[in-house]
Motif scaffolding. Sequence first.
Motif, PDB file in Angstrom:
ATOM      1  N   ASP A  32      13.887  15.400   3.925  1.00  0.00           N
ATOM      2  CA  ASP A  32      14.714  14.170   4.533  1.00  0.00           C
ATOM      3  C   ASP A  32      14.639  12.722   3.592  1.00  0.00           C
ATOM      4  OD1 ASP A  32      13.861  14.241   7.342  1.00  0.00           O
ATOM      5  OD2 ASP A  32      11.934  14.317   6.994  1.00  0.00           O
ATOM      6  N   LYS A  33      16.151  12.509   3.199  1.00  0.00           N
ATOM      7  CA  LYS A  33      16.299  11.632   2.624  1.00  0.00           C
ATOM      8  C   LYS A  33      15.090  10.322   2.151  1.00  0.00           C
ATOM      9  CE  LYS A  33      19.767   8.675   0.665  1.00  0.00           C
ATOM     10  NZ  LYS A  33      21.342   8.534   0.763  1.00  0.00           N
ATOM     11  N   TRP A  34      14.643  10.127   3.542  1.00  0.00           N
ATOM     12  CA  TRP A  34      14.242   8.537   3.198  1.00  0.00           C
ATOM     13  C   TRP A  34      12.246   9.127   3.606  1.00  0.00           C
ATOM     14  CZ3 TRP A  34      17.280   5.042   1.877  1.00  0.00           C
ATOM     15  CH2 TRP A  34      17.839   5.115   1.638  1.00  0.00           C
ATOM     16  N   VAL A  35      11.777   8.297   3.325  1.00  0.00           N
ATOM     17  CA  VAL A  35      10.112   8.293   3.480  1.00  0.00           C
ATOM     18  C   VAL A  35       9.443   7.583   4.133  1.00  0.00           C
ATOM     19  CG1 VAL A  35       9.562   9.809   0.983  1.00  0.00           C
ATOM     20  CG2 VAL A  35       9.352   7.301   1.253  1.00  0.00           C
ATOM     21  N   SER A  36       8.335   7.229   4.867  1.00  0.00           N
ATOM     22  CA  SER A  36       7.856   6.572   5.740  1.00  0.00           C
ATOM     23  C   SER A  36       7.483   5.673   5.017  1.00  0.00           C
ATOM     24  CB  SER A  36       6.544   6.969   6.864  1.00  0.00           C
ATOM     25  OG  SER A  36       5.696   6.980   5.907  1.00  0.00           O
ATOM     26  N   GLU A  37       7.231   4.002   5.450  1.00  0.00           N
ATOM     27  CA  GLU A  37       6.323   3.487   4.123  1.00  0.00           C
ATOM     28  C   GLU A  37       5.506   3.385   3.966  1.00  0.00           C
ATOM     29  OE1 GLU A  37       4.763  -0.188   7.186  1.00  0.00           O
ATOM     30  OE2 GLU A  37       6.614  -0.664   6.130  1.00  0.00           O
ATOM     31  N   GLN A  38       4.136   3.919   4.584  1.00  0.00           N
ATOM     32  CA  GLN A  38       2.673   4.368   4.502  1.00  0.00           C
ATOM     33  C   GLN A  38       3.474   5.620   3.799  1.00  0.00           C
ATOM     34  OE1 GLN A  38       3.922   4.430   8.063  1.00  0.00           O
ATOM     35  NE2 GLN A  38       2.676   3.070   8.329  1.00  0.00           N
ATOM     36  N   GLU A  39       3.946   6.879   3.766  1.00  0.00           N
ATOM     37  CA  GLU A  39       4.228   7.729   2.553  1.00  0.00           C
ATOM     38  C   GLU A  39       4.330   6.596   0.950  1.00  0.00           C
ATOM     39  OE1 GLU A  39       4.051  11.404   0.481  1.00  0.00           O
ATOM     40  OE2 GLU A  39       2.826  10.587   2.333  1.00  0.00           O
ATOM     41  N   ALA A  40       5.942   5.751   0.704  1.00  0.00           N
ATOM     42  CA  ALA A  40       5.825   4.899   0.443  1.00  0.00           C
ATOM     43  C   ALA A  40       4.655   4.096  -0.504  1.00  0.00           C
ATOM     44  CB  ALA A  40       6.986   4.296   0.813  1.00  0.00           C
ATOM     45  N   MET A  41       4.317   3.674   0.338  1.00  0.00           N
ATOM     46  CA  MET A  41       3.159   2.887  -0.397  1.00  0.00           C
ATOM     47  C   MET A  41       2.569   3.194  -1.289  1.00  0.00           C
ATOM     48  SD  MET A  41       2.234   0.458   3.488  1.00  0.00           S
ATOM     49  CE  MET A  41       0.736  -0.029   2.762  1.00  0.00           C
ATOM     50  N   ARG A  42       1.681   5.317  -0.215  1.00  0.00           N
ATOM     51  CA  ARG A  42       1.152   5.976  -0.812  1.00  0.00           C
ATOM     52  C   ARG A  42       1.477   6.700  -2.358  1.00  0.00           C
ATOM     53  NH1 ARG A  42       0.702  11.142  -2.060  1.00  0.00           N
ATOM     54  NH2 ARG A  42       2.472  12.121  -0.980  1.00  0.00           N
ATOM     55  N   LEU A  43       2.744   6.337  -2.504  1.00  0.00           N
ATOM     56  CA  LEU A  43       3.623   7.743  -3.470  1.00  0.00           C
ATOM     57  C   LEU A  43       3.420   5.645  -4.703  1.00  0.00           C
ATOM     58  CD1 LEU A  43       6.433   8.926  -2.059  1.00  0.00           C
ATOM     59  CD2 LEU A  43       4.483  10.453  -3.667  1.00  0.00           C
ATOM     60  N   LEU A  44       3.968   4.586  -4.515  1.00  0.00           N
ATOM     61  CA  LEU A  44       3.802   3.798  -5.254  1.00  0.00           C
ATOM     62  C   LEU A  44       2.094   2.780  -6.156  1.00  0.00           C
ATOM     63  CD1 LEU A  44       7.266   2.350  -4.299  1.00  0.00           C
ATOM     64  CD2 LEU A  44       6.733   2.959  -5.674  1.00  0.00           C
ATOM     65  N   ARG A  45       1.487   3.859  -5.044  1.00  0.00           N
ATOM     66  CA  ARG A  45       0.263   3.402  -5.094  1.00  0.00           C
ATOM     67  C   ARG A  45      -0.106   1.570  -4.524  1.00  0.00           C
ATOM     68  NH1 ARG A  45      -1.167   6.191 -10.252  1.00  0.00           N
ATOM     69  NH2 ARG A  45      -1.519   8.917  -9.000  1.00  0.00           N
ATOM     70  N   VAL A  46       0.753   0.712  -3.487  1.00  0.00           N
ATOM     71  CA  VAL A  46       0.430  -0.551  -3.020  1.00  0.00           C
ATOM     72  C   VAL A  46       0.084  -0.430  -1.611  1.00  0.00           C
ATOM     73  CG1 VAL A  46       2.235  -2.171  -2.338  1.00  0.00           C
ATOM     74  CG2 VAL A  46       3.638  -0.279  -3.641  1.00  0.00           C
ATOM     75  N   THR A  47      -1.392  -1.298  -1.762  1.00  0.00           N
ATOM     76  CA  THR A  47      -1.949  -1.525  -0.665  1.00  0.00           C
ATOM     77  C   THR A  47      -1.213  -2.675   0.613  1.00  0.00           C
ATOM     78  OG1 THR A  47      -3.438  -3.021  -2.483  1.00  0.00           O
ATOM     79  CG2 THR A  47      -3.593  -0.484  -1.906  1.00  0.00           C
ATOM     80  N   SER A  48      -0.170  -3.289  -0.272  1.00  0.00           N
ATOM     81  CA  SER A  48       0.249  -4.149   0.611  1.00  0.00           C
ATOM     82  C   SER A  48       1.355  -4.034   1.202  1.00  0.00           C
ATOM     83  CB  SER A  48       0.178  -5.432  -0.016  1.00  0.00           C
ATOM     84  OG  SER A  48       1.177  -6.911   0.922  1.00  0.00           O
ATOM     85  N   LYS A  49       2.054  -4.169   2.658  1.00  0.00           N
ATOM     86  CA  LYS A  49       3.214  -4.132   3.131  1.00  0.00           C
ATOM     87  C   LYS A  49       4.495  -4.857   2.870  1.00  0.00           C
ATOM     88  CE  LYS A  49       1.821  -1.454   7.546  1.00  0.00           C
ATOM     89  NZ  LYS A  49       1.873  -1.396   8.565  1.00  0.00           N
ATOM     90  N   ILE A  50       3.385  -6.480   2.609  1.00  0.00           N
ATOM     91  CA  ILE A  50       4.281  -7.172   2.205  1.00  0.00           C
ATOM     92  C   ILE A  50       4.471  -7.255   1.026  1.00  0.00           C
ATOM     93  CG2 ILE A  50       3.789  -9.830   0.830  1.00  0.00           C
ATOM     94  CD1 ILE A  50       2.099 -10.348   3.471  1.00  0.00           C
ATOM     95  N   THR A  51       4.311  -5.940   0.086  1.00  0.00           N
ATOM     96  CA  THR A  51       4.627  -5.812  -1.387  1.00  0.00           C
ATOM     97  C   THR A  51       5.650  -4.445  -1.266  1.00  0.00           C
ATOM     98  OG1 THR A  51       2.926  -5.786  -2.580  1.00  0.00           O
ATOM     99  CG2 THR A  51       4.177  -5.014  -3.475  1.00  0.00           C
ATOM    100  N   ILE A  52       5.336  -3.632  -0.462  1.00  0.00           N
ATOM    101  CA  ILE A  52       6.824  -2.838   0.145  1.00  0.00           C
ATOM    102  C   ILE A  52       8.132  -3.396   0.434  1.00  0.00           C
ATOM    103  CG2 ILE A  52       7.400  -1.283   1.977  1.00  0.00           C
ATOM    104  CD1 ILE A  52       5.201  -0.074  -0.298  1.00  0.00           C
ATOM    105  N   SER A  53       7.453  -4.572   0.916  1.00  0.00           N
ATOM    106  CA  SER A  53       8.862  -5.231   1.482  1.00  0.00           C
ATOM    107  C   SER A  53       9.186  -6.306   0.703  1.00  0.00           C
ATOM    108  CB  SER A  53       8.630  -6.325   2.810  1.00  0.00           C
ATOM    109  OG  SER A  53       9.378  -7.540   3.319  1.00  0.00           O
ATOM    110  N   LYS A  54       9.470  -6.415  -0.271  1.00  0.00           N
ATOM    111  CA  LYS A  54       9.487  -7.188  -1.235  1.00  0.00           C
ATOM    112  C   LYS A  54       9.831  -6.507  -1.887  1.00  0.00           C
ATOM    113  CE  LYS A  54       6.299 -11.174  -1.599  1.00  0.00           C
ATOM    114  NZ  LYS A  54       5.305 -11.474  -2.136  1.00  0.00           N
ATOM    115  N   LEU A  55       9.412  -5.547  -2.355  1.00  0.00           N
ATOM    116  CA  LEU A  55      10.534  -4.477  -3.117  1.00  0.00           C
ATOM    117  C   LEU A  55      11.860  -3.830  -3.049  1.00  0.00           C
ATOM    118  CD1 LEU A  55       7.103  -2.052  -4.316  1.00  0.00           C
ATOM    119  CD2 LEU A  55       8.628  -3.750  -5.554  1.00  0.00           C
TER     120      LEU A  55
END
Length: 61
Positions: A32-55
């Motif tokens: 898949d070209k895309w990863v889920s929000e949870q997978e992105a958070m895990r890969l980027l070692r981010v714990t906040s959905k707000i941070t993912i949204s800002k990125l």
Amino acid sequence: MEVICLETKAFYDLVEKVVKRIKGIESNEKHDKWVSEQEAMRLLRVTSKITISKLSSNGMD
């Protein structure tokens, strides 16, 4: 110039994933070209959905 710093373990984990991805392409596996929000958070070692949204909003996706 942008510099990206990774811990040694994170670097080798990334290299291992790249090698597996390349081997998958050679054996015609589809990924898949895309990863889920949870997978992105895990890969980027981010714990906040707000941070993912800002990125994502800043074009860093």
